[in-house]
Scaffold this active site. Structure first.
Site, PDB file in Angstrom:
ATOM      1  CE  LYS A 179      -4.085   1.966   2.612  1.00 36.86           C
ATOM      2  NZ  LYS A 179      -4.408   1.811   3.583  1.00 36.86           N
ATOM      3  CB  SER A 212      -8.273   3.828   2.486  1.00 38.75           C
ATOM      4  OG  SER A 212      -6.878   2.869   3.091  1.00 38.75           O
ATOM      5  CB  SER A 258      -7.954   0.717   5.573  1.00 42.23           C
ATOM      6  OG  SER A 258      -8.574   2.191   5.440  1.00 42.23           O
TER       7      SER A 258
HETATM    8  N1  GLN Z   1     -13.113   4.706   6.232  1.00 44.36           N
HETATM    9  C1  GLN Z   1     -12.077   4.441   7.774  1.00 44.36           C
HETATM   10  C2  GLN Z   1     -11.772   6.412   7.550  1.00 44.36           C
HETATM   11  O1  GLN Z   1     -12.240   6.828   6.343  1.00 44.36           O
HETATM   12  C3  GLN Z   1     -10.886   3.767   8.220  1.00 44.36           C
HETATM   13  C4  GLN Z   1     -10.075   4.246   6.819  1.00 44.36           C
HETATM   14  C5  GLN Z   1      -8.793   3.162   7.038  1.00 44.36           C
HETATM   15  O2  GLN Z   1      -9.216   2.007   7.835  1.00 44.36           O
HETATM   16  N2  GLN Z   1      -7.398   3.509   6.965  1.00 44.36           N
HETATM   17  O3  GLN Z   1     -11.499   6.663   8.258  1.00 44.36           O
END
Ligand code: GLN
Length: 458
Positions: A59, A136, A161
């Site tokens: 990532k 994400s 994410s």
């Molecule tokens: N959707 C969640 C957020 O926007 C989790 C994102 C993540 O785990 N980086 O914070």
């Protein structure tokens, strides 16, 4: 057995393949061709390690030495770390070939990988180009689904994410206990929540990566100093007598009936394989997890992002005016809308006068959530629920969601993340061509139970 005499040629082919996939699917922000070939040449001379010959995508928010590592943000334009994240270094030491940096929501701020930073393209669902890959870690999930070569990805989760995109792309996403894998070299979103974790086609592969990259690290004071289990050996073990609790609040209102059916079918498979199924209620967590998570995550994000000011890393501009005007100019030009929203909201919730009402209150709620999970997990091996309440949505539908409606999609995933509990998302089934993920949550450092249960489901 991998034949290492042709590993260099094979690596060229893999790079060509992912370049082609990337044109239509946008899973990579950067393809590290030169690095991959150099690593393949080394392996040809000296094949070694648990990941020998496995292609690993990383990532974008996890640092790889000499390779653009931007967390999907234009504010890190030109940043090339001079070191590897511990997880990346451990994978390389075991023979992994790093093929590139995967696309994501900017700094991890999102659920669908549509909040990409300026100049980045968002990944599309591997099974329907009009739908989201999830976020994400969307790029990691997408390439994992489409890879027709040995491949594992390193994703990252703050509030879901890894699980969300794994669910939407039909792959395995294993989010470990907070601190199980070193965060050294991870570009922070919210430091008390961030976790690196593997995404793979099979539970065995995810377990293999977990085994390689876990363990104490002197460079991360929050990493746990506990022995690392032989995770791979837990895949395929009998689940007879294991106790699984269905989270009562995770079904019904707000959950699409097709998702519910697929997950219930998955639970039946666990039961057929000998697991004892019961129902568990998490009333407090279900009610308060989203508000607690979003306040804490935004507060931490707003402080973590303060260092991106156009002086230290990445993007900068001709020096004009005073520091504040320079700082604001670089940030307003290079950060996306969602990043700005979170910085503003997080800063507000930490301001004196509001801190007690928001930040401190959210911290107390977090403690109560941890307590509720710990109690629920007494005498239970894992909790189970859908990973996402809906099927992968169309981009046109996501565009109509308000920020709040968007945040509500994380209702299942933020709880275990707030509690630092390990969780795995595995495909429960499909509705048409679209995958549905189910999530299992275990107690701290009980990743092995998730591996055993998850391997029954795949
Ligand atoms: N959707 C969640 C957020 O926007 C989790 C994102 C993540 O785990 N980086 O914070």
């Amino acid at each position: 057995m991998i034949d290492f005499s042709e590993i260099v040629e094979r690596t060229h082919k893999v790079i060509e393949r992912i370049k082609r996939i990337n044109e239509s699917h946008h899973y990579f922000n950067y393809i590290s061709e030169d690095l991959a070939i150099t690593q393949a040449e080394k392996l040809k001379r000296n094949p070694h390690g648990k990941l020998a010959g496995i292609y690993v995508s990383v990532k974008d928010n996890i640092c790889v030495k000499g390779i653009p590592s931007q967390a999907g943000s234009a504010i890190l334009d030109g940043y090339r770390p001079v070191f590897n994240a511990t997880a990346v270094q451990r994978a390389i030491d075991e023979g992994a070939i790093i093929i590139g940096k995967t696309s994501q929501d900017e700094f991890g701020f999102g659920t669908f990988s549509t909040n990409t930073g300026k100049g980045f393209r968002h990944p599309v669902n591997p099974f329907d180009h009009e739908r989201a890959a999830g976020g994400s870690s969307g790029g990691s999930a997408g390439i994992t689904a489409l890879a027709d070569f040995p491949h594992i990805s390193l994703g990252e989760s703050t509030g879901g994410s890894i699980a969300a995109p794994a669910s939407f792309c039909g792959v395995v996403g294993l989010t470990p206990t907070y601190g199980r894998i070193s965060r050294y070299g991870l570009i922070d979103y919210a430091s008390s929540l961030d976790k690196i974790g593997p995404m793979a086609k099979t539970v065995e592969e995810a377990a293999l990566m977990l085994e390689v990259v876990s363990g104490h690290d002197m460079k991360d004071s929050t990493s746990i100093d506990a022995p690392v289990d032989d995770y791979v050996s837990y895949a395929g073990k009998s689940i007879s007598g294991m106790k699984v609790g269905i989270i009562k609040e995770a079904f019904g209102k707000g959950v699409s009936p097709e998702v519910e059916d697929a997950v219930r079918a998955g639970i039946s498979r666990l039961s057929d394989a000998g697991a004892q199924i019961s129902e568990i209620s998490l009333p407090f967590t279900s009610r308060h997890c989203l508000s607690s998570y979003y306040i804490l995550a935004m507060c931490e994000a707003s402080t973590n992002l303060a260092k991106f000011c156009g002086m230290r890393y990445g993007a900068h501009a001709p020096l004009e005016g005073n520091f504040n005007s320079y700082f604001s100019k670089v940030r307003s030009e290079n950060l996306g809308e969602e990043a700005k929203r979170r910085i503003i909201l997080g800063t507000f919730a930490r301001m004196s006068g509001f801190r007690d009402a928001y930040y401190m209150k959210a911290m107390k709620v977090r403690t109560l959530i941890i307590n509720e999970y710990k109690k629920a997990l007494q005498g239970i091996d894992a909790l189970v629920c859908p990973t996402m309440p809906i099927l992968p949505p169309k981009f046109s539908e996501i565009g109509k969601l308000s920020p709040l409606q968007n945040y509500m999609m994380d209702i299942m995933t933020v709880g275990p993340n707030l509690a630092g509990l390990p969780h795995i998302s595995v495909a429960a089934g499909r509705v048409g061509k679209l995958p549905v993920g189910m999530m299992l949550v275990a107690d701290h450092l009980e990743e092995k139970k998730l591996i055993t249960l998850g391997s029954v489901l795949q």
